[in-house]
Every structure is written in structure tokens, then in C-alpha cells.
Design an enzyme around this catalytic site. Structure first.
Site, PDB file in Angstrom:
ATOM      1  CG  ASP A  85      -0.223  -0.172   2.541  1.00  0.00           C
ATOM      2  OD1 ASP A  85       0.784  -0.900   2.589  1.00  0.00           O
ATOM      3  OD2 ASP A  85      -0.669   0.428   3.538  1.00  0.00           O
ATOM      4  CD  GLU A 144       3.088  -1.137   7.791  1.00  0.00           C
ATOM      5  OE1 GLU A 144       3.093  -1.138   9.025  1.00  0.00           O
ATOM      6  OE2 GLU A 144       3.328  -0.112   7.132  1.00  0.00           O
TER       7      GLU A 144
END
Ligand SMILES: [Zn+2]
Ligand SMILES: [Zn+2]
Length: 396
Positions: A85, A144
Site C-alpha cells: 500500500d 500496512e
């Protein structure tokens, strides 16, 4: 046997590095926020499919991809993880492959993590029968950067079931290119989060005695919260409390009736972690009640600390040139890699990606963040070396 010799079963790492750089730049151009990595995950699955070989691909949790490489022969199960991400940051890095998605940027290096793990997957999948027995599991994990994090969902979906060792690595610009860190024990802090609203009667800026000045009270709350770490926590214990947002008011002559703020608390010790919300609330309650205001506090436990397993870390360290090994002190940043470590022994390593000449000098989460792309090669090498060594050495 040296790791270079063990690597004989795969194509040379150099053979994949041009593609790894290209993949990383593709991902960098097309960043997606945590829990929104639809296209990223689809692209990863498609790229893995293109490797052919014996990779079995599954999509067990939203925006996640797992590739299994089963040798069909007995041996340990080794999981390698990358996060995928990006962050809500407007990119100012000036690189030619800058983000084409306004307000979103790969400013933590997760584009590199994804590309490195893809590179390792291609090399290892190409080894076929030459691999030692066991299974390699490549975990591509969303979110994350945003609690509660994506690792939790992968664990719940069974991603580390049957896994004997889990390994991951983070590119790190405060560490210069060429250096690698893998230290046993507590390495990254538990990261917890809170929101806090201070409420009272708003009013006229010229008539404060008829109002509860939530702004002035908030200023005292924030100052006093710093005393929690400075005066209530053992000075030899590690703790941080930071307020990250504060929003209130619309006009210079109006006392607002509400101030909203949020912050994060970082600790290592589990008992201290449990005590922190109590210490925070003691301060908030005391200061607000002293001045006639009220509060709403919502405190959420986020990621557990990253604690590296001794044996797993020794295995990772054995793959690294001793001159490259650098022991960093534990850092107060957090990472949801801890969700895997809570289930399975493993190691989270850091790979030096800082370099003056490539302007990779900005900290992670900075709009001008860059990495030294040579570090991608270090990462691919480390993935394959750890995978090959662990298949050989980890007994079930
Ligand atoms: Zn980050
Ligand atoms: Zn990160």
C-alpha cells in the site's frame, strides 16, 4: 556452503533486476491507499501468473495475493512477505516515474518491497526440482499503513497456517545503501492510537468567563500529556506519545465548543502498553474537569511490537556479508508484520536504501522520499538467500 553457491539452483539474481526496477516504477506511478489496493493486487496476481512454473495463486483476503511454490517433497514451509500500500501524500520527489494518482504516493518503499518479492518469486519458481524440499509462500499484503492493518486479515484467512518461519524486509533510507539490519528481540514498537475531543460551552472571544475555552484547555491537555512519558514512565523504559492532528474553530473572535485531536502512543513493554490509556485518561480527566470542560476519549490498541525470533534472525544474519551487517537500535515506528510474528517465529530485516547521490536522503513518509534503487537488488538477494537457506536448515 556460501549463499552464493546455494544460489546455483536459481538463475543469477542480476537476470531479474531490470524487471524489478521496472515493476517498482510501475507501482510507484500507480499508488493506491491502504485497503483500496484493487488494481495493485490484480496486477501482482497477473504478474505472478506470467511467471508460469508451479506457482499456485490465491486471493484469500481482499486486495491480498498469496503465491504458493510447493516442491511436492517434504520440508519446511517458509513465508516471505511484502506490503503493497501507499500513503495519502502529494508527491514532490521529482522522479520521472512520479505518482499519477493525485494525493497518493509510495512514500514508504512498499512499491520496492512488492517488486523485490516478485523478483524473488520468479527466480525461485524458475528453479523447479532443484529447490530443496518444502514450500515457499509469497505473501503480498495490503494496508500496512493503516490500523488495524492488512496482516491481521491474512492471518485470519490462514496465510501462515503450517508456516515454520516468516521473513520480511523493509527498505530503509536512514540506513545507507549496502547495509543490512537484522537484530534479535524487540525491534519495532507497539503502535496504538487515540482520538480525543474536548467539549464545553463555546462563546464570545471577548467574554471567556461565559464560555469554556476548549482551545485553552486543549493546550493544557497537550502539554500535560507530555508529562505522562516524562514523569510517569520509568526513564529507562521506552515510550512515546505524539499528538498528530488538532482541529477546532472557525473565527478569531469565537471560542469553539469542541476541539478534536488524535495521537499515537508507542511502547515495547506489554504492561506499560496496558497502563498508557489509563495514564492518558487520568491527565485528560483531571485537566478538563479542573476547567469545567468535558471529553470523549477513544483509545485503540493497534499493532503489537515486532519481536524478532533469535534463531530465525541468526539464519537471516548468516545470509548477509558480515561487513554489511549493521545493528540498529530498536525504533519507535511500528509495522503490522508483528501480526505474523505473533503466530510464527520469524525475522523482520531492514535494508539500507539511503544514498546522497541518488537524493535518497529524505525520511520515510516525506513527500520528497526516494530510495536508492540498487537496494532492490539487495532485497531480492536477501529473499532468495533466506528462502534457500531456510528450506535447507529449518527442521519441522
Ligand atoms: Zn510507512
Ligand atoms: Zn513501510
Amino acid at each position: 556452503m556460501t549463499d552464493a553457491a546455494a544460489r546455483d539452483v536459481i538463475e543469477p539474481v542480476e537476470s531479474v533486476l531490470d524487471d524489478v526496477v521496472e515493476w517498482r516504477r510501475h507501482l510507484h506511478r500507480h499508488p493506491e491507499l491502504s485497503f483500496e489496493e484493487n488494481e495493485t493486487a490484480a496486477w501482482i496476481a497477473e504478474t505472478l501468473t506470467g511467471f508460469g512454473g508451479d506457482l499456485e495463486i490465491e486471493r484469500p483476503a481482499e486486495n491480498s495475493v498469496i503465491a504458493h511454490l510447493r516442491t511436492g517433497r517434504p520440508g519446511p514451509v517458509i513465508a516471505l512477505r511484502a506490503d503493497i500500500d501507499a500513503l495519502p501524500i502529494e508527491e514532490q520527489s521529482g522522479v520521472e516515474f512520479a505518482s499519477e494518482n493525485p494525493g497518493v504516493m509510495h512514500a514508504c518503499g512498499h512499491d520496492g518491497h512488492t517488486a523485490m518479492l516478485l523478483g524473488a518469486a520468479r527466480l525461485l519458481a524458475g528453479a523447479g526440482d532443484r529447490l530443496p524440499g518444502g514450500e515457499l509462500r509469497f505473501l503480498f499484503q495490503p494496508a500496512e499503513e493503516l490500523a488495524p492493518g492488512g496482516a491481521r486479515d491474512l492471518v485470519a484467512a490462514g496465510a501462515v497456517e503450517g508456516v515454520d518461519l516468516v521473513y520480511g524486509c523493509h527498505l530503509w533510507t536512514p540506513l545507507e545503501y549496502g547495509k543490512v539490519t537484522a537484530v534479535p528481540g524487540p525491534f519495532m514498537a507497539a503502535s496504538d492510537f487515540f482520538t480525543l475531543a474536548i467539549t464545553g460551552r463555546g462563546g464570545h472571544g471577548g467574554l471567556p468567563h461565559l464560555a469554556d475555552d476548549t482551545i485553552a484547555i486543549s493546550a493544557q491537555v497537550i502539554t500535560n500529556l507530555q508529562h505522562v512519558v516524562a514523569r510517569r514512565v520509568d526513564p529507562l523504559e521506552r515510550a512515546v506519545l505524539s499528538i498528530g492532528t488538532i482541529h477546532a474553530g472557525d473565527a478569531p473572535n469565537v471560542i469553539p465548543g469542541r476541539v478534536d485531536m488524535s495521537g499515537t502512543v508507542r511502547t515495547f513493554d506489554p504492561d506499560l502498553r496496558e497502563r498508557m490509556p489509563v495514564l492518558v485518561e487520568d491527565v485528560v480527566r483531571g485537566v478538563t474537569s479542573a476547567h469545567g470542560a468535558e471529553y470523549e476519549l477513544d483509545y485503540q490498541f493497534g499493532y503489537q511490537p515486532v519481536v524478532n525470533d533469535e534463531r530465525a534472525t541468526a539464519l537471516v544474519r548468516d545470509t548477509v556479508d558480515p561487513d554489511a551487517l549493521t545493528d540498529l537500535a530498536p525504533i519507535m515506528g511500528g509495522d503490522d508484520f508483528s501480526a505474523y510474528l505473533a503466530e510464527v517465529p520469524g525475522c523482520y530485516a531492514f535494508i539500507g536504501a539511503g544514498d546522497e547521490a541518488s537524493e535518497a536522503t529524505y525520511p520515510h513518509h516525506h513527500p520528497k522520499f526516494r530510495i536508492d534503487e540498487r537496494a532492490l537488488g539487495t532485497g531480492v538477494r536477501m529473499h532468495v538467500d533466506v528462502a534457500l537457506r531456510a528450506l535447507k536448515e529449518v527442521s519441522r
